[in-house]
Design an enzyme around this catalytic site. Structure first.
Site, PDB file in Angstrom:
ATOM      1  N   ASP A 101      90.882  11.359  56.598  1.00  0.00           N
ATOM      2  CA  ASP A 101      90.548  10.875  57.901  1.00  0.00           C
ATOM      3  C   ASP A 101      88.908  11.043  58.258  1.00  0.00           C
ATOM      4  O   ASP A 101      88.338  11.590  57.413  1.00  0.00           O
ATOM      5  CB  ASP A 101      91.425  11.555  58.817  1.00  0.00           C
ATOM      6  CG  ASP A 101      91.327  13.034  58.649  1.00  0.00           C
ATOM      7  OD1 ASP A 101      90.159  13.508  58.381  1.00  0.00           O
ATOM      8  OD2 ASP A 101      92.406  13.854  58.979  1.00  0.00           O
ATOM      9  N   VAL A 102      88.349  10.842  59.336  1.00  0.00           N
ATOM     10  CA  VAL A 102      87.036  10.656  59.454  1.00  0.00           C
ATOM     11  C   VAL A 102      86.487  12.072  59.870  1.00  0.00           C
ATOM     12  O   VAL A 102      85.315  12.428  58.983  1.00  0.00           O
ATOM     13  CB  VAL A 102      86.587   9.887  60.949  1.00  0.00           C
ATOM     14  CG1 VAL A 102      85.161   9.886  61.301  1.00  0.00           C
ATOM     15  CG2 VAL A 102      87.505   8.491  60.862  1.00  0.00           C
TER      16      VAL A 102
END
Length: 390
Positions: free
Chosen positions: A273-274
């Site tokens: 994820d980011v």
């Protein structure tokens, strides 16, 4: 006196008969066939008188019945030693066979059923042996050197692959996008439009065009890169701040590094994820990526989670018991509280998982009542993120 003697004899009669029965049984057990007649006498003496009387019995035994001797029939004459010898004086072994009438007889040749069984067994074994020999010949593989096998695979081996796989390996598009191009009729093979992604083609022999551009005959080499993903980048391609932007300089210098080699189309194996940093694999090998990311491979992934607050024993127990993610109860392989470091004031947890579900580590920590400050992946299977990789 005469009446008393008779009475005594009558009283002694049962004992006499039992004695005779024991005598006859003993004589029968010892097979005393030579005794044809036995004489037995019994005397009784009265207590009141001195006179005595005696009874005599004559017992005769029938002679044993002689066993009947088998009579030779006309069809089976007796065999003599002269009949067993051949013309050269060779002695033949006779066969003892039970005839149809149930009697044993001698004959010079083996019985017909035995000959048939032996012949059938020999033919059956020969068939099995020939089959085994053929199978062993087919299973044998020539033992050649690695250079010889490589030369054979590059020049003579059937190198046909699915059309969609060839397009994805050539860097045209992803496997799914390549199938869409084929369905839309934008791909031709040897001058004909091909609408079936499973069509077997050979890039070295077949002429393939995509959107009017000739597909190179040589496929690009396999590339495997390990990236230390920074925070704020996403793993999907085509975005402004994608992980693939980190390898743009590498792809720009591809022609200088590998002259004459087609440029590969790279993609990430799995996703982060980011907000998560750490190890991510970039490659153009679809089979390798499938094996690496599929749950059946059971590859463990190690994360270092920096949490806010104080970590107690109950937090570690709650994380180790797992939580439910997308309807599946996920349990980590191991949870460990790392020793504190002088340059980091927050506690750190080492969590190892193998399922790799979406936000699995974050959900485990959240379920224990903790809040993650930062999360970093440091290992995938047997490959660990190098410490000197920026």
């Amino acid at each position: 006196m005469g009446s008393s003697a008779v009475a005594a004899a009558a009283a002694a009669a049962p004992s006499v008969l039992s004695s005779l029965h024991r005598l006859s049984s003993s004589l029968h057990s010892f097979r005393l066939r030579s005794l044809s007649r036995v004489s037995c006498s019994l005397s009784s003496r009265s207590s009141s008188s001195s006179s005595s009387s005696s009874l005599q019995f004559n017992i005769s035994f029938a002679p044993p019945n002689p066993k009947p001797k088998p009579k030779p029939t006309e069809s089976d004459p007796p065999i003599s030693l002269a009949d067993l010898s051949g013309p050269n004086g060779q002695l033949f072994i006779p066969w003892i066979v039970r005839g149809d009438d149930g009697n044993l007889k001698l004959q010079m040749h083996p019985p017909a059923p035995l000959l048939h069984a032996m012949a059938h067994a020999e033919t059956k074994n020969n068939k099995k042996k020939t089959k085994k020999k053929k199978e062993s010949v087919e299973k044998r593989e020539p033992k050649f050197s690695k250079a010889s096998r490589r030369f054979y695979n590059e020049n003579f081996r059937d190198s046909e692959q699915r059309l969609s796989k060839v397009l994805a390996a050539s860097g045209v598009a992803s496997r799914r996008s390549s199938e869409e191009l084929i369905f839309e009729g934008r791909v031709t093979v040897n001058g004909s439009v091909c609408n079936i992604p499973q069509t077997r083609v050979d890039p070295l022999r077949d002429i393939i065009y995509v959107n009017g551009n000739r597909l190179p005959k040589k496929l690009p080499p396999k590339v495997y890169l390990a990236l230390n993903k920074p925070k704020g980048y996403i793993c999907s391609s085509g975005e402004k701040k994608s992980v693939m932007c980190l390898v743009d300089d590498y792809l720009r210098s591809w022609d200088k590094r590998y002259p004459g080699q087609p440029k590969p189309r790279l993609f990430t194996v799995g996703r982060l994820d980011v907000a998560t940093t750490g190890l991510i694999i970039v490659t153009n090998d679809g089979d390798f990526a499938q094996k690496l990311s599929h749950p059946s491979s059971n590859l463990s992934k190690e994360y270092i989670a920096t949490v806010k607050g104080v970590v107690n024993k109950k937090h570690l127990i709650a994380i180790s018991e797992g939580t439910v993610i997308e309807g599946v109860h996920c349990v980590p392989d191991s949870v460990e509280l790392l020793p504190p470091q002088p340059d980091m004031s927050r506690p750190r947890l080492r969590i190892v998982v193998h399922e790799g579900r979406n936000h699995e580590v974050r959900e485990l920590v959240k379920n224990a009542g903790l809040e993650i400050h930062s999360l970093k992946r440091v290992r995938i299977g047997g490959f660990r993120l190098p410490t000197d990789l920026g």
